[in-house]
Write a protein that holds these residues in place. Structure first.
Motif, PDB file in Angstrom:
ATOM      1  N   ARG A 289      -4.228  -8.307 -46.602  1.00  0.00           N
ATOM      2  CA  ARG A 289      -4.267  -9.518 -45.785  1.00  0.00           C
ATOM      3  C   ARG A 289      -4.791  -9.284 -44.363  1.00  0.00           C
ATOM      4  NH1 ARG A 289       0.907 -13.109 -47.994  1.00  0.00           N
ATOM      5  NH2 ARG A 289      -0.208 -13.787 -49.866  1.00  0.00           N
ATOM      6  N   LYS A 290      -5.352  -8.123 -44.122  1.00  0.00           N
ATOM      7  CA  LYS A 290      -6.015  -7.857 -42.847  1.00  0.00           C
ATOM      8  C   LYS A 290      -7.530  -7.895 -43.063  1.00  0.00           C
ATOM      9  CE  LYS A 290      -2.377  -7.068 -40.288  1.00  0.00           C
ATOM     10  NZ  LYS A 290      -2.038  -7.934 -39.128  1.00  0.00           N
ATOM     11  N   PRO A 291      -8.284  -8.452 -42.104  1.00  0.00           N
ATOM     12  CA  PRO A 291      -9.735  -8.548 -42.302  1.00  0.00           C
ATOM     13  C   PRO A 291     -10.416  -7.188 -42.276  1.00  0.00           C
ATOM     14  CG  PRO A 291      -9.166  -9.117 -40.052  1.00  0.00           C
ATOM     15  CD  PRO A 291      -7.860  -8.980 -40.792  1.00  0.00           C
ATOM     16  N   MET A 292     -11.489  -7.078 -42.978  1.00  0.00           N
ATOM     17  CA  MET A 292     -12.304  -5.880 -42.904  1.00  0.00           C
ATOM     18  C   MET A 292     -12.771  -5.699 -41.461  1.00  0.00           C
ATOM     19  SD  MET A 292     -15.907  -5.036 -44.895  1.00  0.00           S
ATOM     20  CE  MET A 292     -15.128  -4.831 -46.505  1.00  0.00           C
ATOM     21  N   THR A 293     -12.822  -4.482 -40.997  1.00  0.00           N
ATOM     22  CA  THR A 293     -13.260  -4.227 -39.627  1.00  0.00           C
ATOM     23  C   THR A 293     -14.780  -4.173 -39.557  1.00  0.00           C
ATOM     24  OG1 THR A 293     -13.242  -1.820 -39.908  1.00  0.00           O
ATOM     25  CG2 THR A 293     -11.179  -2.875 -39.186  1.00  0.00           C
ATOM     26  N   TYR A 294     -15.288  -4.292 -38.354  1.00  0.00           N
ATOM     27  CA  TYR A 294     -16.738  -4.195 -38.128  1.00  0.00           C
ATOM     28  C   TYR A 294     -17.261  -2.840 -38.598  1.00  0.00           C
ATOM     29  CZ  TYR A 294     -21.139  -3.963 -35.499  1.00  0.00           C
ATOM     30  OH  TYR A 294     -22.465  -3.814 -35.133  1.00  0.00           O
ATOM     31  N   LYS A 295     -16.524  -1.785 -38.282  1.00  0.00           N
ATOM     32  CA  LYS A 295     -16.921  -0.445 -38.697  1.00  0.00           C
ATOM     33  C   LYS A 295     -16.893  -0.315 -40.212  1.00  0.00           C
ATOM     34  CE  LYS A 295     -15.848   4.460 -38.011  1.00  0.00           C
ATOM     35  NZ  LYS A 295     -14.942   5.425 -37.329  1.00  0.00           N
ATOM     36  N   GLY A 296     -15.866  -0.893 -40.827  1.00  0.00           N
ATOM     37  CA  GLY A 296     -15.771  -0.836 -42.282  1.00  0.00           C
ATOM     38  C   GLY A 296     -16.927  -1.553 -42.952  1.00  0.00           C
ATOM     39  N   LEU A 297     -17.315  -2.702 -42.390  1.00  0.00           N
ATOM     40  CA  LEU A 297     -18.462  -3.436 -42.934  1.00  0.00           C
ATOM     41  C   LEU A 297     -19.737  -2.612 -42.844  1.00  0.00           C
ATOM     42  CD1 LEU A 297     -19.464  -7.116 -42.533  1.00  0.00           C
ATOM     43  CD2 LEU A 297     -21.038  -5.358 -41.747  1.00  0.00           C
ATOM     44  N   LEU A 298     -19.955  -1.997 -41.677  1.00  0.00           N
ATOM     45  CA  LEU A 298     -21.172  -1.199 -41.511  1.00  0.00           C
ATOM     46  C   LEU A 298     -21.193  -0.013 -42.470  1.00  0.00           C
ATOM     47  CD1 LEU A 298     -21.798  -1.123 -37.643  1.00  0.00           C
ATOM     48  CD2 LEU A 298     -22.844  -2.574 -39.387  1.00  0.00           C
ATOM     49  N   ASN A 299     -20.041   0.571 -42.713  1.00  0.00           N
ATOM     50  CA  ASN A 299     -19.980   1.717 -43.621  1.00  0.00           C
ATOM     51  C   ASN A 299     -20.441   1.330 -45.032  1.00  0.00           C
ATOM     52  OD1 ASN A 299     -19.081   3.527 -41.697  1.00  0.00           O
ATOM     53  ND2 ASN A 299     -16.917   3.230 -42.171  1.00  0.00           N
ATOM     54  N   VAL A 300     -19.905   0.237 -45.558  1.00  0.00           N
ATOM     55  CA  VAL A 300     -20.273  -0.152 -46.918  1.00  0.00           C
ATOM     56  C   VAL A 300     -21.716  -0.666 -46.965  1.00  0.00           C
ATOM     57  CG1 VAL A 300     -17.906  -0.630 -47.609  1.00  0.00           C
ATOM     58  CG2 VAL A 300     -19.286  -2.486 -46.654  1.00  0.00           C
ATOM     59  N   PHE A 301     -22.146  -1.339 -45.897  1.00  0.00           N
ATOM     60  CA  PHE A 301     -23.525  -1.828 -45.874  1.00  0.00           C
ATOM     61  C   PHE A 301     -24.514  -0.669 -45.816  1.00  0.00           C
ATOM     62  CE2 PHE A 301     -27.282  -2.981 -43.341  1.00  0.00           C
ATOM     63  CZ  PHE A 301     -27.864  -3.879 -44.227  1.00  0.00           C
ATOM     64  N   HIS A 302     -24.227   0.319 -44.987  1.00  0.00           N
ATOM     65  CA  HIS A 302     -25.139   1.456 -44.855  1.00  0.00           C
ATOM     66  C   HIS A 302     -25.240   2.247 -46.156  1.00  0.00           C
ATOM     67  CE1 HIS A 302     -24.714   1.506 -40.169  1.00  0.00           C
ATOM     68  NE2 HIS A 302     -25.536   0.578 -40.606  1.00  0.00           N
ATOM     69  N   ARG A 303     -24.141   2.345 -46.895  1.00  0.00           N
ATOM     70  CA  ARG A 303     -24.200   3.032 -48.187  1.00  0.00           C
ATOM     71  C   ARG A 303     -25.137   2.291 -49.137  1.00  0.00           C
ATOM     72  NH1 ARG A 303     -18.564   4.143 -47.491  1.00  0.00           N
ATOM     73  NH2 ARG A 303     -17.983   2.304 -48.718  1.00  0.00           N
ATOM     74  N   ALA A 304     -25.015   0.975 -49.170  1.00  0.00           N
ATOM     75  CA  ALA A 304     -25.891   0.179 -50.044  1.00  0.00           C
ATOM     76  C   ALA A 304     -27.336   0.256 -49.578  1.00  0.00           C
ATOM     77  CB  ALA A 304     -25.416  -1.272 -50.054  1.00  0.00           C
ATOM     78  N   ARG A 305     -27.540   0.145 -48.292  1.00  0.00           N
ATOM     79  CA  ARG A 305     -28.888   0.180 -47.722  1.00  0.00           C
ATOM     80  C   ARG A 305     -29.582   1.505 -47.994  1.00  0.00           C
ATOM     81  NH1 ARG A 305     -29.166   1.044 -41.425  1.00  0.00           N
ATOM     82  NH2 ARG A 305     -28.523   3.085 -42.222  1.00  0.00           N
ATOM     83  N   ASP A 306     -28.874   2.604 -47.722  1.00  0.00           N
ATOM     84  CA  ASP A 306     -29.468   3.923 -47.928  1.00  0.00           C
ATOM     85  C   ASP A 306     -29.701   4.197 -49.408  1.00  0.00           C
ATOM     86  OD1 ASP A 306     -29.308   4.184 -45.198  1.00  0.00           O
ATOM     87  OD2 ASP A 306     -27.493   5.424 -45.221  1.00  0.00           O
ATOM     88  N   GLY A 307     -28.775   3.721 -50.257  1.00  0.00           N
ATOM     89  CA  GLY A 307     -28.957   3.907 -51.693  1.00  0.00           C
ATOM     90  C   GLY A 307     -30.172   3.172 -52.218  1.00  0.00           C
ATOM     91  N   ALA A 308     -30.504   2.043 -51.573  1.00  0.00           N
ATOM     92  CA  ALA A 308     -31.672   1.255 -51.984  1.00  0.00           C
ATOM     93  C   ALA A 308     -32.951   1.743 -51.323  1.00  0.00           C
ATOM     94  CB  ALA A 308     -31.444  -0.217 -51.641  1.00  0.00           C
ATOM     95  N   GLY A 309     -32.841   2.765 -50.465  1.00  0.00           N
ATOM     96  CA  GLY A 309     -34.025   3.285 -49.783  1.00  0.00           C
ATOM     97  C   GLY A 309     -34.547   2.352 -48.707  1.00  0.00           C
ATOM     98  N   LEU A 310     -33.631   1.615 -48.056  1.00  0.00           N
ATOM     99  CA  LEU A 310     -34.025   0.643 -47.028  1.00  0.00           C
ATOM    100  C   LEU A 310     -33.433   1.035 -45.678  1.00  0.00           C
ATOM    101  CD1 LEU A 310     -33.356  -2.594 -49.120  1.00  0.00           C
ATOM    102  CD2 LEU A 310     -35.558  -1.471 -48.727  1.00  0.00           C
ATOM    103  N   GLY A 311     -33.725   2.259 -45.260  1.00  0.00           N
ATOM    104  CA  GLY A 311     -33.118   2.822 -44.057  1.00  0.00           C
ATOM    105  C   GLY A 311     -33.385   2.068 -42.781  1.00  0.00           C
TER     106      GLY A 311
END
Length: 383
Positions: A289-311
């Motif tokens: 029940r606590k919102p995702m943090t800004y840092k947490g969002l960037l972490n998951v986004f960067h994993r997806a971005r780097d995995g897709a080769g969109l650095g």
């Protein structure tokens, strides 16, 4: 004899003893606090008199002393002033953090020991040169420059220097805002990003097909999604302190179209979530029940971005992509502006004018080609 009442702190530099307000301020270079009795007045009047007292204390006798304050002393005094603006809601906390970074890391280390009156335009030109030599981007330098300029303006306003040397720079010597680099994802890149999103699939899809700003995404609760009407109601954003606060402008508070596919995706997510009442956050942290943090969002986004080769793709590029999709579909500037929450349609036009022009010219070209030359092909057939 009446017992003297203890003064209670109202906000920075402002206290109250009974019905009487008092103000306090510390002169630059001193640790001795100076007090002034304001009297029995309203809060707004007390604030006004407090501010006048702060100015008097910080600038009183400065001209007679010849501007002996150091850059560090003035910079810290200016930051205190900026903090008061944040406390009364006239400035965002994020702006204060940016100013602190500019002052503490990029002004005080090199110039803090100098007298404020000794800074010249040549010093500012050299500061700009060092920033570029260190590899800082145009936008980063510009953000740091805003803090430097603020300190000098504060010194000039309070009589510590005759005029700000920043105002004397030639146009070519001033750190420019540069041009915003807009990155739009192609359909293939969107597909690759979503394919590598993993557990962040719903989060990235929501940002990609709503154009919500990062803090607006984090503030979403299930009650903000109207599955019946097919809209997401953007009314809040997440502060840096993790608090859900109302969006400030009328334009920012908007209803965003919810396409069926995204609606179905969010429905499935809601069914799978343990905490999914209307008052629960859609994107939660590991703490229930606590919102995702800004840092947490960037972490998951960067994993997806780097995995897709969109650095080179930032999270904000998803917002640009949503705008480009609407424009490619032929939506007018007013509709796009409302969906993005821009206060002025001119902001939308200035940001995406090249896309609007490309879409309009492409349609005009197709229509004109059909009118002028379509008849030449009327009698042809395949084979």
């Amino acid at each position: 004899m009446a017992r003297k009442q203890k003064a209670k702190r109202i906000e920075r530099g402002l206290y109250r003893a009974g019905k009487t307000y008092l103000a306090c301020a510390t002169p630059p270079g001193s640790r001795t606090v100076r007090w002034k009795t304001i009297g029995e007045v309203g809060l707004m009047e007390a604030r006004s008199r407090r501010d006048a007292w702060v100015v008097e204390v910080r600038s009183g006798g400065v001209q007679a002393r010849g501007g002996r304050e150091t850059v560090k002393e003035v910079a810290l005094a200016w930051l205190e002033y900026v903090e008061r603006l944040v406390e009364i809601g006239e400035l965002r906390g994020r702006t204060l953090e940016s100013y602190k970074t500019g002052v503490m890391l990029h002004l005080i280390p090199d110039y803090g020991h100098r007298r404020i009156r000794s800074l010249t335009t040549d010093d500012l030109v050299e500061w700009h040169r060092k920033q570029r030599a260190a590899g800082a981007s145009v936008w980063t330098i510009r953000a740091r420059w805003m803090a430097v300029r603020g300190v000098l303006a504060y010194a000039a306003r309070h009589g510590m220097i005759a005029a700000s040397p920043a105002d004397k720079l030639l146009p070519r010597e001033r750190p420019g805002a540069g041009e915003a680099r807009q990155r739009f994802l192609s359909r293939e890149e969107m597909d690759a990003l979503l394919e590598h999103a993993g557990s962040a699939h719903a989060l990235i899809a929501t940002a990609l097909f709503t154009g919500l700003r990062v803090m607006e995404v984090l503030a979403l609760k299930w009650g903000d999604v109207d599955f019946t009407e097919g809209v997401i109601r953007a009314r809040f954003q997440l502060s840096r302190q993790g608090k859900r606060v109302p969006l400030k402008t009328k334009a920012a508070k908007r209803d965003i179209v919810l396409m069926d596919a995204l609606g179905k995706l969010l429905r499935r997510r809601r069914l799978a979530e343990r905490y999914s009442t209307d008052s629960d956050f859609i994107f939660q942290s590991s703490t229930p029940r606590k919102p995702m943090t800004y840092k947490g969002l960037l972490n998951v986004f960067h994993r997806a971005r780097d995995g897709a080769g969109l650095g080179d793709v930032t999270f904000h590029a998803l917002r640009h992509t949503f705008a480009s999709i609407l424009i490619a579909q032929g939506r007018d500037v007013q509709f796009v502006s409302r969906q993005l929450g821009h206060t002025k349609t001119s902001t939308t036009w200035d940001t995406y004018v090249h896309l609007f022009d490309a879409q309009r010219h492409a349609k005009d070209a197709r229509d004109q080609l059909e009118t002028d030359y379509g008849g030449l092909l009327g009698g042809t057939s395949d084979g």
